[in-house]
Design an enzyme around this catalytic site. Structure first.
Site, PDB file in Angstrom:
ATOM      1  CG  ASP A 148      15.159 -49.896  50.650  1.00 44.84           C
ATOM      2  OD1 ASP A 148      14.352 -50.854  51.376  1.00 44.84           O
ATOM      3  OD2 ASP A 148      15.192 -49.735  49.620  1.00 44.84           O
ATOM      4  CB  ALA A 149      20.332 -46.506  53.477  1.00 45.00           C
TER       5      ALA A 149
END
Length: 191
Positions: free
Chosen positions: A171-172
């Protein structure tokens, strides 16, 4: 000493995403001065509101990833939610979305539909497996992406189960690369 103007001041972002990757992308843009308007479903809100530790009934991760944002509610699956969304899109520079591929098309809010009235619109579509292809209709989650990428295979200890990171690595990474892509698109549009 005068306060320095942030580089994305004057850029409006409509954040239609939820959970982690899309909201984090919007968070980065907001951190650099963009006006970010977060759209949540009127009854469900963003699922991240109920995840993990909370303060005053709201998940701390939600508060973190949605800082520097203005929040409104719209049911995008209805005409009464789609019309205000179209008006907001026409007044925005960037749209971030993280629905399953085909969802925005059903609602008439996909890039091809909305860019007719806003040809310089930048749209970021966050999905697990892209907008087309054999897996495109599957829901995407960071842990699955980390496993499918081979990351889980190269971590851990011999003879034991794979280890995944204790944070949203996929996600990051998506958020950082998405924000980088938006910056390049804004730069290209201004040239």
């Amino acid at each position: 000493m005068a306060e320095r103007e942030l580089p994305l001041r004057g850029v409006r972002v409509l954040d239609l995403s939820n959970l982690i990757a899309g909201p984090m992308l919007g968070m980065y843009l907001g951190d650099f001065g963009a006006e970010v308007i977060k759209v949540e479903h009127p009854r469900r809100g963003d699922e991240l509101r109920s995840w993990g530790h909370n303060k005053d009934g709201v998940g701390l991760m939600f508060k973190l990833l949605n800082r520097n944002k203005k929040t409104i509610t719209l049911d995008l699956s209805t005409r009464s939610g789609q019309e205000p969304a179209r008006c907001l899109i026409e007044k925005s520079d960037v749209v971030i979305e993280s629905f399953r591929p085909g969802t925005l098309e059903r609602w008439g809010l996909d890039y091809d539909s909305v860019s007719r009235d806003k040809p310089d619109l930048i749209m970021v579509r966050v999905s697990g497996y892209g907008q087309t292809g054999p897996y495109s209709k599957r829901a995407g989650f960071g842990t699955v992406a980390e496993a499918m990428s081979g990351y889980a295979h190269i971590t851990g200890y011999p003879g034991e189960a794979p280890l995944l990171p204790a944070f949203g690595l996929a996600d990051a990474s998506t958020a950082i690369f998405g924000a980088f892509g938006v910056m390049l698109a804004l730069y290209e549009r201004a040239a």
